[in-house]
Write a protein that holds these residues in place. Structure first.
Motif, PDB file in Angstrom:
ATOM      1  N   GLY A   1       0.796  -1.215   0.000  1.00 34.40           N
ATOM      2  CA  GLY A   1       0.000   0.000   0.000  1.00 34.40           C
ATOM      3  C   GLY A   1       0.831   1.268   0.000  1.00 34.40           C
ATOM      4  N   ASP A   2       2.156   1.150   0.048  1.00 32.79           N
ATOM      5  CA  ASP A   2       3.020   2.340   0.085  1.00 32.79           C
ATOM      6  C   ASP A   2       2.998   3.116  -1.225  1.00 32.79           C
ATOM      7  OD1 ASP A   2       3.710   1.769   2.656  1.00 32.79           O
ATOM      8  OD2 ASP A   2       5.796   1.218   2.239  1.00 32.79           O
ATOM      9  N   HIS A   3       2.658   2.444  -2.326  1.00 32.86           N
ATOM     10  CA  HIS A   3       2.634   3.071  -3.647  1.00 32.86           C
ATOM     11  C   HIS A   3       1.986   2.085  -4.613  1.00 32.86           C
ATOM     12  CE1 HIS A   3       6.068   0.418  -4.145  1.00 32.86           C
ATOM     13  NE2 HIS A   3       6.721   1.069  -3.198  1.00 32.86           N
ATOM     14  N   LEU A   4       1.999   2.407  -5.886  1.00 31.52           N
ATOM     15  CA  LEU A   4       1.378   1.550  -6.892  1.00 31.52           C
ATOM     16  C   LEU A   4       2.378   0.599  -7.557  1.00 31.52           C
ATOM     17  CD1 LEU A   4      -1.025   4.125  -8.573  1.00 31.52           C
ATOM     18  CD2 LEU A   4      -1.638   2.274  -7.006  1.00 31.52           C
ATOM     19  N   GLY A   5       3.546   0.435  -6.958  1.00 32.15           N
ATOM     20  CA  GLY A   5       4.577  -0.398  -7.546  1.00 32.15           C
ATOM     21  C   GLY A   5       4.170  -1.853  -7.706  1.00 32.15           C
ATOM     22  N   PHE A   6       3.422  -2.391  -6.737  1.00 32.74           N
ATOM     23  CA  PHE A   6       3.020  -3.793  -6.844  1.00 32.74           C
ATOM     24  C   PHE A   6       2.043  -3.995  -8.002  1.00 32.74           C
ATOM     25  CE2 PHE A   6       0.437  -7.533  -5.626  1.00 32.74           C
ATOM     26  CZ  PHE A   6       1.459  -8.481  -5.574  1.00 32.74           C
ATOM     27  N   LYS A   7       1.141  -3.060  -8.180  1.00 33.54           N
ATOM     28  CA  LYS A   7       0.225  -3.129  -9.330  1.00 33.54           C
ATOM     29  C   LYS A   7       1.014  -3.119 -10.631  1.00 33.54           C
ATOM     30  CE  LYS A   7      -3.536  -0.565 -11.569  1.00 33.54           C
ATOM     31  NZ  LYS A   7      -4.381   0.661 -11.514  1.00 33.54           N
ATOM     32  N   GLN A   8       2.008  -2.241 -10.726  1.00 30.40           N
ATOM     33  CA  GLN A   8       2.833  -2.151 -11.928  1.00 30.40           C
ATOM     34  C   GLN A   8       3.665  -3.418 -12.115  1.00 30.40           C
ATOM     35  OE1 GLN A   8       4.938   1.430 -10.978  1.00 30.40           O
ATOM     36  NE2 GLN A   8       3.117   2.725 -11.200  1.00 30.40           N
ATOM     37  N   LEU A   9       4.151  -3.990 -11.019  1.00 33.90           N
ATOM     38  CA  LEU A   9       4.912  -5.233 -11.091  1.00 33.90           C
ATOM     39  C   LEU A   9       4.064  -6.362 -11.664  1.00 33.90           C
ATOM     40  CD1 LEU A   9       7.444  -6.979 -10.328  1.00 33.90           C
ATOM     41  CD2 LEU A   9       6.330  -7.333  -8.103  1.00 33.90           C
ATOM     42  N   CYS A  10       2.850  -6.495 -11.171  1.00 37.46           N
ATOM     43  CA  CYS A  10       1.965  -7.551 -11.661  1.00 37.46           C
ATOM     44  C   CYS A  10       1.654  -7.366 -13.137  1.00 37.46           C
ATOM     45  CB  CYS A  10       0.684  -7.586 -10.844  1.00 37.46           C
ATOM     46  SG  CYS A  10       0.921  -8.147  -9.138  1.00 37.46           S
ATOM     47  N   GLN A  11       1.489  -6.115 -13.555  1.00 40.53           N
ATOM     48  CA  GLN A  11       1.250  -5.847 -14.973  1.00 40.53           C
ATOM     49  C   GLN A  11       2.459  -6.252 -15.803  1.00 40.53           C
ATOM     50  OE1 GLN A  11       0.314  -1.665 -14.700  1.00 40.53           O
ATOM     51  NE2 GLN A  11      -1.893  -2.031 -14.516  1.00 40.53           N
ATOM     52  N   ARG A  12       3.660  -5.956 -15.303  1.00 39.39           N
ATOM     53  CA  ARG A  12       4.887  -6.313 -16.027  1.00 39.39           C
ATOM     54  C   ARG A  12       5.041  -7.825 -16.142  1.00 39.39           C
ATOM     55  NH1 ARG A  12      10.808  -4.007 -14.437  1.00 39.39           N
ATOM     56  NH2 ARG A  12       9.828  -2.130 -15.276  1.00 39.39           N
ATOM     57  N   LEU A  13       4.744  -8.531 -15.049  1.00 35.15           N
ATOM     58  CA  LEU A  13       4.907  -9.978 -15.024  1.00 35.15           C
ATOM     59  C   LEU A  13       3.711 -10.714 -15.622  1.00 35.15           C
ATOM     60  CD1 LEU A  13       6.414 -10.415 -11.434  1.00 35.15           C
ATOM     61  CD2 LEU A  13       7.643 -10.340 -13.616  1.00 35.15           C
ATOM     62  N   GLN A  14       2.639  -9.968 -15.932  1.00 34.87           N
ATOM     63  CA  GLN A  14       1.410 -10.530 -16.500  1.00 34.87           C
ATOM     64  C   GLN A  14       0.810 -11.592 -15.577  1.00 34.87           C
ATOM     65  OE1 GLN A  14       2.589 -11.821 -20.476  1.00 34.87           O
ATOM     66  NE2 GLN A  14       2.277  -9.775 -21.301  1.00 34.87           N
ATOM     67  N   VAL A  15       0.693 -11.199 -14.307  1.00 39.25           N
ATOM     68  CA  VAL A  15       0.066 -12.065 -13.306  1.00 39.25           C
ATOM     69  C   VAL A  15      -1.032 -11.269 -12.612  1.00 39.25           C
ATOM     70  CG1 VAL A  15       2.137 -13.449 -12.939  1.00 39.25           C
ATOM     71  CG2 VAL A  15       1.757 -11.405 -11.549  1.00 39.25           C
TER      72      VAL A  15
ATOM     73  N   GLN B   1      -0.341  -6.924   2.076  1.00 46.83           N
ATOM     74  CA  GLN B   1       0.711  -7.782   1.535  1.00 46.83           C
ATOM     75  C   GLN B   1       0.281  -8.265   0.151  1.00 46.83           C
ATOM     76  OE1 GLN B   1      -0.542  -8.677   4.860  1.00 46.83           O
ATOM     77  NE2 GLN B   1       0.910  -7.109   5.511  1.00 46.83           N
ATOM     78  N   GLY B   2       1.237  -8.275  -0.767  1.00 44.30           N
ATOM     79  CA  GLY B   2       0.987  -8.804  -2.089  1.00 44.30           C
ATOM     80  C   GLY B   2       1.617 -10.180  -2.228  1.00 44.30           C
ATOM     81  N   VAL B   3       0.947 -11.067  -2.937  1.00 42.51           N
ATOM     82  CA  VAL B   3       1.430 -12.440  -3.129  1.00 42.51           C
ATOM     83  C   VAL B   3       1.356 -12.764  -4.619  1.00 42.51           C
ATOM     84  CG1 VAL B   3       1.088 -14.874  -2.605  1.00 42.51           C
ATOM     85  CG2 VAL B   3       0.703 -13.147  -0.829  1.00 42.51           C
ATOM     86  N   ILE B   4       2.464 -13.300  -5.149  1.00 39.04           N
ATOM     87  CA  ILE B   4       2.513 -13.733  -6.545  1.00 39.04           C
ATOM     88  C   ILE B   4       2.934 -15.192  -6.592  1.00 39.04           C
ATOM     89  CG2 ILE B   4       3.586 -13.400  -8.788  1.00 39.04           C
ATOM     90  CD1 ILE B   4       4.045 -10.493  -8.093  1.00 39.04           C
ATOM     91  N   HIS B   5       2.115 -16.023  -7.201  1.00 34.22           N
ATOM     92  CA  HIS B   5       2.435 -17.424  -7.402  1.00 34.22           C
ATOM     93  C   HIS B   5       3.027 -17.594  -8.795  1.00 34.22           C
ATOM     94  CE1 HIS B   5       0.087 -18.755  -3.845  1.00 34.22           C
ATOM     95  NE2 HIS B   5      -0.647 -17.699  -4.133  1.00 34.22           N
ATOM     96  N   LYS B   6       4.141 -18.276  -8.883  1.00 35.79           N
ATOM     97  CA  LYS B   6       4.757 -18.512 -10.185  1.00 35.79           C
ATOM     98  C   LYS B   6       4.254 -19.831 -10.749  1.00 35.79           C
ATOM     99  CE  LYS B   6       9.098 -18.290 -12.698  1.00 35.79           C
ATOM    100  NZ  LYS B   6      10.540 -17.986 -12.593  1.00 35.79           N
ATOM    101  N   THR B   7       3.646 -19.758 -11.890  1.00 36.75           N
ATOM    102  CA  THR B   7       3.133 -20.971 -12.530  1.00 36.75           C
ATOM    103  C   THR B   7       3.987 -21.307 -13.742  1.00 36.75           C
ATOM    104  OG1 THR B   7       1.616 -19.649 -13.860  1.00 36.75           O
ATOM    105  CG2 THR B   7       0.785 -20.498 -11.778  1.00 36.75           C
ATOM    106  N   ALA B   8       3.927 -22.558 -14.173  1.00 37.03           N
ATOM    107  CA  ALA B   8       4.666 -22.984 -15.357  1.00 37.03           C
ATOM    108  C   ALA B   8       4.078 -22.299 -16.584  1.00 37.03           C
ATOM    109  CB  ALA B   8       4.603 -24.500 -15.500  1.00 37.03           C
ATOM    110  N   ARG B   9       4.953 -21.824 -17.469  1.00 36.14           N
ATOM    111  CA  ARG B   9       4.472 -21.149 -18.668  1.00 36.14           C
ATOM    112  C   ARG B   9       4.811 -21.952 -19.908  1.00 36.14           C
ATOM    113  NH1 ARG B   9       5.827 -14.719 -17.593  1.00 36.14           N
ATOM    114  NH2 ARG B   9       4.599 -14.502 -15.712  1.00 36.14           N
TER     115      ARG B   9
END
Length: 255
Positions: free
Chosen positions: A221-235, A247-255
């Motif tokens: 919640g400190d900034h919009l960086g996590f939103k931008q990160l998810c957009q970059r990683l397409q998750v 807290q933000g959580v990103i699960h890495k799936t097989a591509r």
């Protein structure tokens, strides 16, 4: 103990977090006031976005039930520190994730007292895992640095503390942690609070994860960086609300 951890983790992130009189004087300097203002504005935008997408934290009580004595001992060690640092992250969530992915190779950025460090180590220790942590030395600690005081001696053989910045050390930590294994199981980010710093380090950590691995990012919640990160990683962004902090959580799936 659970309520104690909740108390030190509380805060809505809408204003600058002042940890001491020295910290307040630092930000009161005329040259730093504009940056302080920018951080407050970014935090308001970040919190507004988080509120719009957040889910209640799914963290269980397993950490607090199974390791109550270890947490009480850590609270006593932290209480003896003369240096005031920030509070704990969502320890229950971090421990649950480490257990679910059966983590053995983990990197975290940002240590402070070491609450998150302790939660991770309590999970990975029975699996003979290892944790690599990166953190800057604290300017007011002198020779009695408070970094990692929550971690007991019996867990330190499974912990490597790297003193310095993410920028200088994250690539080396990844290389060491993945040597012979190839990938990480879990990464926890809780350091540089600028959007660019968070995105750069989290991208490197995400790339090092194995399929099925997880990246946990604190204070999104400190900034919009996590939103931008998810957009970059397409998750899809997965955000949890833990007593007004996110807290933000990103699960890495097989591509």
């Amino acid at each position: 103990m659970r309520e104690s951890c909740r108390a030190v983790a509380a805060g809505n992130g809408l204003t600058m977090r002042v940890l001491s009189a020295q910290h307040a004087l630092y930000w009161a300097h005329p040259r730093r006031v504009p940056e302080a203002f920018r951080r407050v504005v970014r935090a308001r935008r970040g919190n507004a976005w988080c509120r719009s997408v957040a889910q209640p934290s799914p963290a269980s009580d397993r950490l607090f039930i199974d390791h109550a004595n270890a947490l009480d001992d850590a609270r006593n060690r932290v209480g003896q520190s003369t240096v005031r640092l920030g509070g704990a992250a969502n320890l229950g969530l971090l421990y649950d994730v480490a257990e679910r992915v059966e983590a053995r190779r983990v990197i975290e950025t940002g240590v402070a007292y070491g609450w998150s460090t302790l939660a991770i180590l309590l999970s990975i220790a029975p699996r003979s895992g290892h944790l690599w942590s990166i953190d800057l030395p604290y300017p007011y600690g002198g020779d009695r640095q408070p970094v990692g005081v929550a971690v007991p001696d019996e867990l330190r053989e499974q912990w490597t503390l790297i003193v310095g910045s993410d920028r200088d050390h994250v690539s080396g930590a990844i290389a060491e942690a993945t040597s012979g294994a190839g990938t990480l199981d879990l990464a926890h980010y809780d350091s540089d609070k600028t959007p660019s710093g968070m995105i750069a380090t989290c991208t490197a950590l995400f790339d090092a994860l194995r399929p099925g691995g997880v990246l946990v990012v604190d204070d999104v919640g400190d900034h919009l960086g996590f939103k931008q990160l998810c957009q970059r990683l397409q998750v899809p962004p997965l955000v949890y609300d833990h007593h007004g902090k996110y807290q933000g959580v990103i699960h890495k799936t097989a591509r």
